[in-house]
Design a protein around this motif. Structure first.
Motif, PDB file in Angstrom:
ATOM      1  N   HIS A 119       0.884  -1.352  -0.186  1.00  0.00           N
ATOM      2  CA  HIS A 119       0.062   0.083  -0.025  1.00  0.00           C
ATOM      3  C   HIS A 119       0.889   1.252   0.081  1.00  0.00           C
ATOM      4  CE1 HIS A 119       0.920  -1.040   4.342  1.00  0.00           C
ATOM      5  NE2 HIS A 119       0.770   0.305   4.588  1.00  0.00           N
ATOM      6  N   TYR A 142      -4.508   1.533   0.136  1.00  0.00           N
ATOM      7  CA  TYR A 142      -4.494   0.165  -0.410  1.00  0.00           C
ATOM      8  C   TYR A 142      -5.146   0.117  -1.763  1.00  0.00           C
ATOM      9  CZ  TYR A 142      -2.763  -1.980   4.071  1.00  0.00           C
ATOM     10  OH  TYR A 142      -2.152  -2.210   4.885  1.00  0.00           O
ATOM     11  N   VAL A 191      -3.151  -9.351   2.277  1.00  0.00           N
ATOM     12  CA  VAL A 191      -3.055  -8.553   3.376  1.00  0.00           C
ATOM     13  C   VAL A 191      -3.806  -9.414   4.595  1.00  0.00           C
ATOM     14  CG1 VAL A 191      -2.868  -6.406   2.181  1.00  0.00           C
ATOM     15  CG2 VAL A 191      -5.177  -7.290   3.123  1.00  0.00           C
ATOM     16  N   PHE A 202      -3.168  -5.125   7.687  1.00  0.00           N
ATOM     17  CA  PHE A 202      -4.340  -4.796   7.359  1.00  0.00           C
ATOM     18  C   PHE A 202      -5.530  -5.230   8.325  1.00  0.00           C
ATOM     19  CE2 PHE A 202      -8.166  -4.844   5.103  1.00  0.00           C
ATOM     20  CZ  PHE A 202      -8.263  -3.538   4.516  1.00  0.00           C
ATOM     21  N   TYR A 221      -8.614   2.926   1.849  1.00  0.00           N
ATOM     22  CA  TYR A 221      -8.043   1.948   3.007  1.00  0.00           C
ATOM     23  C   TYR A 221      -8.810   0.523   2.723  1.00  0.00           C
ATOM     24  CZ  TYR A 221      -6.880  -0.389   7.246  1.00  0.00           C
ATOM     25  OH  TYR A 221      -6.206  -1.379   8.056  1.00  0.00           O
ATOM     26  N   ASP A 222     -10.042   0.372   2.644  1.00  0.00           N
ATOM     27  CA  ASP A 222     -10.920  -0.826   2.511  1.00  0.00           C
ATOM     28  C   ASP A 222     -11.639  -1.119   1.235  1.00  0.00           C
ATOM     29  OD1 ASP A 222     -13.013   0.710   2.694  1.00  0.00           O
ATOM     30  OD2 ASP A 222     -13.598   0.012   4.748  1.00  0.00           O
TER      31      ASP A 222
END
Length: 951
Positions: free
Chosen positions: A407, A446, A457, A485, A609-610
């Motif tokens: 990331h 990410y 991750v 993560f 991020y997600d």
């Protein structure tokens, strides 16, 4: 058999991986609906084609004349084909059915829109039908009729071949004899086919409303009085011919349908071609404007409505070219927000100052956003520090690429209207770990525009983290900070079956064998924000630029989604790719390129991020998105669920604005007569900073400013116009200035009233206000500017001209262009050194925007430009911002009165410049960019002293 099983398992693996991906993201309904529609249409296409073809073959063989003696040649064919007859009778329908099924399955969007269509409440001016008929019904019905025609034609041809092969049709000289069964079968088939053509021809009259002609898109005078009535007549004749074929099937009298078919062809030629030519040649051509005026007006009105520009506010702008002291006082807030940082130039500077490690990168062209800093909304240039695995060099092992370097980290933001003392950006948010004025937010990236193809991750609690978070500030050897993560971002690899599925998908046995893949592992892929939105909303056309922003403690990408159509009646059809292409954006490849209707119907966000995707309905009056909302009721959220912070960062999309500016180049004219004469047609100017041979369009720019006609400064997107008839080498005077309010406000779920308001400043036709091309040419040819640019280019440096901004301030048009200096060597570090400004026929070239405006407006511009936040911006003590050079209209210079003193000052300045050059060369040799920047600043100050001393 083994090969078939392997192929089948690979296909299953791909499908199952899609199920896992969509399920994790929460959009499984989209996948299943798409699959369900595709399967249903495939089945309809397959059986719709296979069954008629099979029946045609079966009937032709079943009712063949058993005792007929075929010709010797046919007898030989029968002997060859007979052993394969059963296989052919089944195989041929299956093969053609497969092709038909695949073709039908690709039309799933057209079918779903038809069955979930939403009325618009607006009607077309020719037939009085609801616009939804053209957007949803007509494409589907036309497709069904065309598909049915293909089925009947193919079944008829195969049936004809079969009946002939088995002797049901005999040719004896000029006489053709049909067996009764063959006559009935072929007669009915021909009747159905001609009846379908009658329906198709009848539908074609509606297609004229979205067909591009030589003058307009839509039905013109000739279409209304010749083409449309002609198609109605031909359709009626075709119905009669279909009945004659039925008559022949019963009676065996083929003369009547043959004569009818010949009559149909003649009528089609006379009414379909000759009659329109006669009307066009003898009625329209002699008086084209008078007879076409109402249809041109339809085209103007419907085009403006389809492209969302019907409510544009047109403001006459009597632009002055005279500069007077205090002229900018009323526009002080606009001039304070002039962006002197060019997002297309400073990416290497961001890279040199904020990349930190070779495995990080920034996009070539950065984005513009706005944030509240110290209680004041400020335009900023922003970029995401993304992962660049190519920078790992020899360390690109599967382990490093997949489970360690997973990331990027952080968002970097710089003031758009400020710079540091040595010409570097002044950062609002920067460094690792991230610090600045944007508050606390999750900085890990990410999901981004440069993310790896896939990463693995996650790990069980208590295990040592192995994902490199960011490099530490010191230490030898392994000096990184690591993380694990903790979100929910990808399908699980926690069981052997999922591992096997993804090992096959990515053709990597390491996924299945590596001990780094554990019970808590997730696999992240399809990580580009636009790609993720496109997969969960395949019915949208996406804006070419996804931009990052900090929202509610998260770093999110914002993606604009459009609904489009090419079937809107009387609206001009244009190429979407051509309209969007400019010096920032290469011409994109769209699945549907020709459009004549567009709406910004969806605002989408992707969490960096997600990877979670949110889709918000932005245009609640768009019938297309309302129809898709019926299809996917759980995937689209109402605008009321958007947070206030997200609202404050959404903006008017660039691609929509580009499409609208292309349309308004012609359709700002609302009078049919003037439109026809094209005496006021405009175009977007070429980018004056691009190479002369490229002729790419100048991109629009985001700026916070007060456009004449508005009540207050607002975050806006703007572009300019010049006359269309000018070529690249001609005079490019400014004719118009288009701006749109891009600030949606900061109230949760409620869009600001002014958002999306388009304003068109129309400049006087009897005046010659210079356009961007002319101004750039003036900058390049100004003797004083050229001399100073030559000085800046000495010592292995090169000058980079930034974006040329145009601002309607001071009662006229102010042009502002930042000038950067960078090394001509391998290491690029563009530093903002000077600012060029122009108003009317006057030019100033100074260290700061403030001093340039003061120079331009006689020492009292009345403006407080933002770049004064850094005093003197790199000037040495005692030099201030007055170099002693007067860049007035006469281009002359003023020197000191004491020649001896001047010579001594000149010698000292040159000595200082020489020392600075040596220091800079040494710094670059040691790759010490900070020392190089400091030497650059001293070189600049010394050269300015030399100019002042030497005159």
């Amino acid at each position: 058999m083994v090969a078939a099983l392997l192929i089948g398992f690979f296909i299953f693996a791909g499908l199952y991986a899609d199920v896992l991906w969509f399920d994790q993201l929460g959009f499984q309904q989209v996948l299943f609906t798409q699959w369900g529609a595709g399967v249903a249409l495939f089945a309809a296409g397959f059986f719709g084609m296979a069954i008629p073809v099979f029946v045609s073959i079966y009937l032709a063989y079943r009712f063949r004349p058993v005792y007929a003696r075929p010709a010797a040649q046919l007898d030989r064919y029968q002997q060859v084909i007979e052993p394969l007859r059963r296989l052919a009778a089944i195989g041929i329908p299956i093969v053609v059915g497969l092709f038909a099924g695949v073709s039908a399955a690709t039309r799933w969007q057209t079918a779903l829109l038809y069955f979930n269509s939403t009325p618009t409440g607006e009607t077309d001016p020719q037939f009085g039908l609801d616009i939804s008929f053209y957007l949803f019904d007509l494409p589907f019905i036309h497709g069904v009729v065309g598909f049915a025609s293909a089925i009947v034609l193919l079944a008829g041809l195969i049936g004809l071949a079969t009946t002939y092969l088995y002797g049901a049709i005999r040719v004896a000289g000029r006489e053709v004899r049909f067996a009764k069964a063959a006559r009935v079968q072929l007669g009915i088939t021909a009747a159905v086919y001609v009846a379908l053509q009658a329906v198709s021809i009848w539908l074609d009259q509606y297609v004229t409303l979205s067909t591009a002609g030589t003058l307009i898109t839509g039905a013109s005078y000739t279409d209304v009085f010749a083409v449309i009535p002609g198609r109605q007549i031909v359709a009626g004749v075709a119905v009669i011919v279909a009945l004659l074929f039925l008559f022949a099937a019963i009676t065996g009298r083929w003369r009547f349908p043959v004569i009818g078919t010949a009559l149909l062809i003649v009528v089609s030629l006379l009414i379909g071609s000759v009659a329109p030519w006669v009307v066009q040649r003898f009625t329209v051509a002699p008086s084209e404007l008078s007879v076409e005026r109402p249809y041109i007006q339809r085209n103007i009105d419907m085009t403006r409505e389809a492209y969302g520009v019907a409510d544009i506010e047109e403001v006459p702008y009597e632009a002055t070219s005279e500069t007077t002291p205090g002229a900018l006082r009323q526009d002080a807030e606009t001039t304070a927000n002039i962006r002197i940082l060019d997002p297309a130039v400073v990416s290497p500077t961001f890279g040199q100052l904020q990349r930190f490690k070779q495995y990080y990168t920034f996009n070539d062209t950065l984005d513009v956003d706005r944030y509240e800093v110290d209680g004041q909304t400020t335009d900023t240039v922003v970029a995401v520090r993304e992962l660049n695995q190519a920078g790992l060099g020899d360390s690109q092992t599967w382990y490093n690429r997949t489970v360690v370097y997973t990331h990027g980290y952080g968002l970097v933001a710089a003031y758009g209207n400020q710079r540091s003392a040595d010409g570097q950006p002044k950062f609002v948010e920067s460094d690792i770990p991230t610090t600045g004025a944007l508050g606390e937010f999750e900085p890990r990236v990410y999901f981004g525009e440069n993310s790896p193809g896939y990463s693995i991750v996650g790990a069980p609690a208590g295990t040592d983290p192995i994902e490199l978070d960011y490099p530490s500030n010191g230490g030898e050897g392994d000096s990184g900070i690591y993380t694990t993560f903790s979100g929910d971002a990808g399908p699980s690899l926690g069981n052997w079956f999922n591992k096997l599925i993804y090992a096959l998908k990515f053709q990597s046995e390491q996924i299945f064998l590596s001990d780094a893949v554990n019970s808590e592992s997730q696999i992240l892929y399809d990580r580009d924000p636009r790609e993720r939105v496109q997969k969960v909303a395949p019915y949208l056309t996406l804006d070419s630029d996804a931009y990052p922003t900090v929202v509610d403690g998260r770093l999110k990408w914002v993606v604009d989604g459009f609904t489009t159509s090419s079937s809107y009646p009387y609206s001009k059809v244009q190429s979407l790719g051509d309209a969007i292409a400019d010096s920032y954006t290469p011409s994109p490849n769209f699945a549907i390129d020709d459009v004549n209707y567009i709406r910004n119907s969806v605002k989408a966000t992707v969490d960096a991020y997600d990877g979670s995707v949110e889709l918000y309905v932005w245009d609640e009056n768009d019938p297309v998105i309302l129809s898709w909302e019926k299809v996917f009721p759980t995937s689209l959220k109402p605008m009321s669920e958007m947070s206030g912070e997200l609202m404050s960062h959404v903006r008017y999309p660039q691609d929509l604005f580009k499409v609208q500016r292309a349309i308004l180049g012609t359709y700002h004219v609302t009078d049919a007569g003037s439109w026809y004469q094209a005496d006021d047609a405009w175009r977007t100017p070429a980018d004056p900073t691009a190479p002369a041979t490229s002729d790419v369009l100048q991109p629009p720019y985001y700026l916070t400013m007060q456009v004449p006609g508005s009540d207050a400064p607002t975050y806006s997107l703007y572009s300019t116009y010049i006359p269309r008839q000018n070529n690249a080498g001609g005079q490019s005077v400014l004719t118009g200035y288009l701006a749109v309010d891009s600030d949606a406000g900061a109230t949760a779920g409620e869009r600001a009233e002014g958002y999306g308001k388009l304003r068109l400043l129309e400049l006087p036709k009897d005046d010659t206000v210079p356009g961007p091309g002319q101004v750039q040419n003036t900058f390049n040819s100004n003797a004083q500017v050229a001399t100073e640019l030559n000085i800046l280019e000495r010592g292995g440096s090169e000058v980079v001209r930034g974006n040329l901004l145009t601002l309607p301030v001071g009662g006229g048009l102010l042009y502002v262009q930042p000038v950067y200096v960078q090394s001509s060597g391998e290491t690029k570090l563009p530093l903002l050194r000077r600012v060029l400004v122009s108003f009317g026929d006057r030019v100033a070239f100074e260290d700061t925007l403030d001093s340039a405006l003061d120079e331009l407006f006689g020492g009292d511009s009345g403006a407080d430009a933002g770049d004064t936040a850094v005093p003197n911006e790199g000037a040495e003590p005692g030099t201030g911002t007055d170099t002693g050079t007067d860049t007035g209209t006469d281009g002359g210079t003023e020197t000191g009165g004491d020649g001896t003193a001047v010579s001594a000052d000149l010698r000292q300045a040159l000595a200082d410049a020489n020392q600075a050059l040596q220091d800079r060369a040494a710094a670059y040799a040691e790759n010490d960019l900070v020392a190089a920047a400091e030497a650059d600043a001293r070189l600049q100050a010394a050269l300015e002293k030399a100019i002042a001393a030497g005159g």
